[in-house]
Design a protein around this motif. Structure first.
Motif, PDB file in Angstrom:
ATOM      1  N   ASP A  92       0.822  -1.206   0.000  1.00 37.57           N
ATOM      2  CA  ASP A  92       0.000   0.000   0.000  1.00 37.57           C
ATOM      3  C   ASP A  92       0.861   1.264   0.000  1.00 37.57           C
ATOM      4  OD1 ASP A  92      -2.281  -1.560  -0.010  1.00 37.57           O
ATOM      5  OD2 ASP A  92      -2.721  -1.247   2.117  1.00 37.57           O
ATOM      6  N   ILE A  93       1.920   1.243   0.777  1.00 38.03           N
ATOM      7  CA  ILE A  93       2.830   2.389   0.832  1.00 38.03           C
ATOM      8  C   ILE A  93       3.516   2.575  -0.522  1.00 38.03           C
ATOM      9  CG2 ILE A  93       4.980   3.264   1.863  1.00 38.03           C
ATOM     10  CD1 ILE A  93       3.974   1.974   4.529  1.00 38.03           C
ATOM     11  N   LEU A  94       4.004   1.498  -1.105  1.00 40.93           N
ATOM     12  CA  LEU A  94       4.657   1.571  -2.407  1.00 40.93           C
ATOM     13  C   LEU A  94       3.693   2.123  -3.465  1.00 40.93           C
ATOM     14  CD1 LEU A  94       7.217   0.952  -4.078  1.00 40.93           C
ATOM     15  CD2 LEU A  94       6.223  -1.294  -4.533  1.00 40.93           C
ATOM     16  N   PHE A  95       2.466   1.632  -3.483  1.00 48.27           N
ATOM     17  CA  PHE A  95       1.483   2.116  -4.452  1.00 48.27           C
ATOM     18  C   PHE A  95       1.137   3.585  -4.228  1.00 48.27           C
ATOM     19  CE2 PHE A  95      -0.537  -2.297  -5.407  1.00 48.27           C
ATOM     20  CZ  PHE A  95       0.619  -2.672  -6.053  1.00 48.27           C
ATOM     21  N   PHE A  96       1.064   4.006  -2.975  1.00 47.40           N
ATOM     22  CA  PHE A  96       0.795   5.409  -2.686  1.00 47.40           C
ATOM     23  C   PHE A  96       1.922   6.282  -3.236  1.00 47.40           C
ATOM     24  CE2 PHE A  96       0.862   9.231  -0.021  1.00 47.40           C
ATOM     25  CZ  PHE A  96      -0.448   9.665  -0.193  1.00 47.40           C
ATOM     26  N   ILE A  97       3.154   5.827  -3.059  1.00 51.29           N
ATOM     27  CA  ILE A  97       4.307   6.576  -3.576  1.00 51.29           C
ATOM     28  C   ILE A  97       4.241   6.655  -5.102  1.00 51.29           C
ATOM     29  CG2 ILE A  97       6.840   6.509  -3.844  1.00 51.29           C
ATOM     30  CD1 ILE A  97       6.878   5.364  -0.919  1.00 51.29           C
ATOM     31  N   VAL A  98       3.841   5.565  -5.755  1.00 49.92           N
ATOM     32  CA  VAL A  98       3.710   5.565  -7.218  1.00 49.92           C
ATOM     33  C   VAL A  98       2.625   6.546  -7.642  1.00 49.92           C
ATOM     34  CG1 VAL A  98       2.990   4.174  -9.206  1.00 49.92           C
ATOM     35  CG2 VAL A  98       4.568   3.207  -7.516  1.00 49.92           C
ATOM     36  N   GLU A  99       1.485   6.509  -6.967  1.00 54.30           N
ATOM     37  CA  GLU A  99       0.347   7.359  -7.342  1.00 54.30           C
ATOM     38  C   GLU A  99       0.617   8.836  -7.086  1.00 54.30           C
ATOM     39  OE1 GLU A  99      -3.336   6.025  -5.550  1.00 54.30           O
ATOM     40  OE2 GLU A  99      -2.874   3.960  -6.071  1.00 54.30           O
ATOM     41  N   LYS A 100       1.223   9.171  -5.969  1.00 54.75           N
ATOM     42  CA  LYS A 100       1.406  10.575  -5.586  1.00 54.75           C
ATOM     43  C   LYS A 100       2.735  11.151  -6.046  1.00 54.75           C
ATOM     44  CE  LYS A 100      -2.555  10.662  -3.724  1.00 54.75           C
ATOM     45  NZ  LYS A 100      -3.655  11.134  -4.488  1.00 54.75           N
ATOM     46  N   LYS A 101       3.627  10.333  -6.517  1.00 56.59           N
ATOM     47  CA  LYS A 101       4.907  10.687  -7.126  1.00 56.59           C
ATOM     48  C   LYS A 101       5.984  11.259  -6.213  1.00 56.59           C
ATOM     49  CE  LYS A 101       3.862  10.537 -11.818  1.00 56.59           C
ATOM     50  NZ  LYS A 101       3.344  11.084 -12.963  1.00 56.59           N
ATOM     51  N   ASN A 102       5.682  11.985  -5.187  1.00 53.99           N
ATOM     52  CA  ASN A 102       6.738  12.546  -4.335  1.00 53.99           C
ATOM     53  C   ASN A 102       6.184  12.866  -2.942  1.00 53.99           C
ATOM     54  OD1 ASN A 102       9.422  13.185  -4.090  1.00 53.99           O
ATOM     55  ND2 ASN A 102       9.207  15.261  -4.860  1.00 53.99           N
ATOM     56  N   PRO A 103       5.481  11.915  -2.322  1.00 54.97           N
ATOM     57  CA  PRO A 103       4.834  12.232  -1.038  1.00 54.97           C
ATOM     58  C   PRO A 103       5.831  12.312   0.111  1.00 54.97           C
ATOM     59  CG  PRO A 103       4.589   9.916  -1.483  1.00 54.97           C
ATOM     60  CD  PRO A 103       5.254  10.523  -2.704  1.00 54.97           C
ATOM     61  N   LYS A 136      15.598  14.643   0.840  1.00 51.56           N
ATOM     62  CA  LYS A 136      15.297  15.626   1.870  1.00 51.56           C
ATOM     63  C   LYS A 136      14.990  16.965   1.196  1.00 51.56           C
ATOM     64  CE  LYS A 136      16.717  16.671   6.450  1.00 51.56           C
ATOM     65  NZ  LYS A 136      15.784  16.248   7.413  1.00 51.56           N
ATOM     66  N   GLU A 137      13.809  17.513   1.524  1.00 53.55           N
ATOM     67  CA  GLU A 137      13.404  18.842   1.045  1.00 53.55           C
ATOM     68  C   GLU A 137      13.062  19.678   2.266  1.00 53.55           C
ATOM     69  OE1 GLU A 137      10.211  18.935  -1.757  1.00 53.55           O
ATOM     70  OE2 GLU A 137      11.249  17.641  -3.175  1.00 53.55           O
ATOM     71  N   GLY A 138      13.992  20.525   2.672  1.00 49.90           N
ATOM     72  CA  GLY A 138      13.781  21.304   3.885  1.00 49.90           C
ATOM     73  C   GLY A 138      13.686  20.365   5.075  1.00 49.90           C
ATOM     74  N   LYS A 139      12.603  20.489   5.833  1.00 49.36           N
ATOM     75  CA  LYS A 139      12.454  19.616   7.003  1.00 49.36           C
ATOM     76  C   LYS A 139      11.703  18.317   6.672  1.00 49.36           C
ATOM     77  CE  LYS A 139       8.285  21.718   8.916  1.00 49.36           C
ATOM     78  NZ  LYS A 139       7.639  22.172  10.109  1.00 49.36           N
ATOM     79  N   PHE A 140      11.295  18.172   5.416  1.00 52.36           N
ATOM     80  CA  PHE A 140      10.544  16.978   5.007  1.00 52.36           C
ATOM     81  C   PHE A 140      11.407  16.033   4.183  1.00 52.36           C
ATOM     82  CE2 PHE A 140       7.207  20.210   5.469  1.00 52.36           C
ATOM     83  CZ  PHE A 140       6.367  19.550   6.349  1.00 52.36           C
ATOM     84  N   LYS A 141      11.109  14.752   4.319  1.00 49.75           N
ATOM     85  CA  LYS A 141      11.682  13.742   3.438  1.00 49.75           C
ATOM     86  C   LYS A 141      10.578  13.358   2.464  1.00 49.75           C
ATOM     87  CE  LYS A 141      14.831  11.739   6.804  1.00 49.75           C
ATOM     88  NZ  LYS A 141      15.121  10.550   7.610  1.00 49.75           N
ATOM     89  N   ARG A 142      10.943  13.250   1.208  1.00 48.40           N
ATOM     90  CA  ARG A 142       9.985  12.869   0.171  1.00 48.40           C
ATOM     91  C   ARG A 142      10.478  11.585  -0.488  1.00 48.40           C
ATOM     92  NH1 ARG A 142       5.815  15.986  -0.377  1.00 48.40           N
ATOM     93  NH2 ARG A 142       5.930  18.102   0.381  1.00 48.40           N
ATOM     94  N   TYR A 143       9.533  10.826  -1.021  1.00 49.21           N
ATOM     95  CA  TYR A 143       9.849   9.501  -1.530  1.00 49.21           C
ATOM     96  C   TYR A 143       9.358   9.337  -2.957  1.00 49.21           C
ATOM     97  CZ  TYR A 143      10.466   9.032   3.416  1.00 49.21           C
ATOM     98  OH  TYR A 143      10.879   9.242   4.705  1.00 49.21           O
ATOM     99  N   LYS A 144      10.173   8.629  -3.749  1.00 45.31           N
ATOM    100  CA  LYS A 144       9.728   8.326  -5.109  1.00 45.31           C
ATOM    101  C   LYS A 144      10.264   6.951  -5.515  1.00 45.31           C
ATOM    102  CE  LYS A 144      13.185  10.695  -7.871  1.00 45.31           C
ATOM    103  NZ  LYS A 144      13.414  11.714  -8.852  1.00 45.31           N
ATOM    104  N   LEU A 145       9.595   6.378  -6.489  1.00 45.11           N
ATOM    105  CA  LEU A 145       9.915   5.050  -6.983  1.00 45.11           C
ATOM    106  C   LEU A 145      11.325   5.024  -7.561  1.00 45.11           C
ATOM    107  CD1 LEU A 145       8.464   2.302  -7.329  1.00 45.11           C
ATOM    108  CD2 LEU A 145       7.828   3.048  -9.618  1.00 45.11           C
ATOM    109  N   ASN A 146      12.078   3.984  -7.244  1.00 47.04           N
ATOM    110  CA  ASN A 146      13.451   3.850  -7.706  1.00 47.04           C
ATOM    111  C   ASN A 146      13.589   2.699  -8.713  1.00 47.04           C
ATOM    112  OD1 ASN A 146      16.187   4.565  -7.761  1.00 47.04           O
ATOM    113  ND2 ASN A 146      16.687   2.916  -6.349  1.00 47.04           N
ATOM    114  N   ILE A 147      12.475   2.186  -9.181  1.00 49.24           N
ATOM    115  CA  ILE A 147      12.505   1.130 -10.195  1.00 49.24           C
ATOM    116  C   ILE A 147      11.607   1.565 -11.346  1.00 49.24           C
ATOM    117  CG2 ILE A 147      13.020  -0.784  -8.622  1.00 49.24           C
ATOM    118  CD1 ILE A 147      10.027  -1.447  -8.619  1.00 49.24           C
ATOM    119  N   ASP A 148      11.800   0.960 -12.474  1.00 48.28           N
ATOM    120  CA  ASP A 148      10.997   1.273 -13.656  1.00 48.28           C
ATOM    121  C   ASP A 148       9.550   0.858 -13.390  1.00 48.28           C
ATOM    122  OD1 ASP A 148      10.051   1.762 -16.202  1.00 48.28           O
ATOM    123  OD2 ASP A 148      11.052   0.033 -17.101  1.00 48.28           O
ATOM    124  N   SER A 149       8.623   1.771 -13.593  1.00 54.82           N
ATOM    125  CA  SER A 149       7.213   1.477 -13.329  1.00 54.82           C
ATOM    126  C   SER A 149       6.698   0.370 -14.246  1.00 54.82           C
ATOM    127  CB  SER A 149       6.361   2.739 -13.464  1.00 54.82           C
ATOM    128  OG  SER A 149       6.502   3.293 -14.745  1.00 54.82           O
TER     129      SER A 149
END
Length: 182
Positions: A92-103, A136-149
């Motif tokens: 679910d977390i992985l899919f959320f990251i894919v859907e939202k692109k940089n949460p 890291k963006e300011g005080k936030f960490k953001r996440y994105k997919l590191n494999i080919d979708s």
């Protein structure tokens, strides 16, 4: 057929059933095999040990789980992805990251509805398995997919078609609702 022959036949049937299950659902774990094949825990453990010793399966321990794979079919990258796809919260977390692109982690916590600590644990695992990047963006960490979708989609379609169908329907509904609101 005597009782001894019946036991050997049953033993062979369980071994074959477990091996077939692992081929159909790579990255399955002990309790999943027990539950879905309705075989006692001790029997499953015995057959898994035998299959591993006979060189028919391999196991990878990650956290609390030991994941089973057919021998020689998957490289580390595929095994990592299959482990995550087999675990509902991490998936679910992985899919959320894919859907939202940089949460951010807060975005994930608010969407998945689990504790910050639990999200942090899963995120650490996804980063460790090299499936996502943490920036890291300011005080936030953001996440994105590191494999080919496309690779993620292919693995899902091949090994988790039910999950693929649910997820693709959800994404389709999202796009339709966005197009109707414009």
């Amino acid at each position: 057929m005597d009782e001894q022959d019946n036991k050997k036949l049953l033993h062979s049937d369980n071994t074959d059933r477990i091996l077939k299950f692992i081929h159909e659902r790579p990255a399955c774990h002990l309790r999943q095999i027990k539950r879905e094949l309705n075989i006692s825990m001790g029997t499953v453990q015995h057959h898994l040990n035998k299959l591993e010793k006979d060189g028919k399966i391999t196991a990878v321990r990650n956290g609390l789980y030991k994941y089973y794979f057919p021998i020689g079919m998957f490289q580390a990258k595929e095994r990592n992805l299959l482990q995550i796809l087999n675990h509902e919260t991490a998936r679910d977390i992985l899919f959320f990251i894919v859907e939202k692109k940089n949460p951010s982690q807060s975005d994930i916590v608010n969407s998945i509805k689990i504790s910050n600590a639990a999200v942090n644990w899963h995120i650490s695992r996804l980063v460790e398995l090299n499936l996502i990047n943490e920036n890291k963006e300011g005080k936030f960490k953001r996440y994105k997919l590191n494999i080919d979708s496309k690779y993620l989609i292919a693995v899902m379609k091949n090994y988790y078609p039910n999950i693929w169908n649910i997820w693709s329907s959800r994404v389709g509904e999202t796009f339709l609702s966005l197009s109707q609101s414009e």
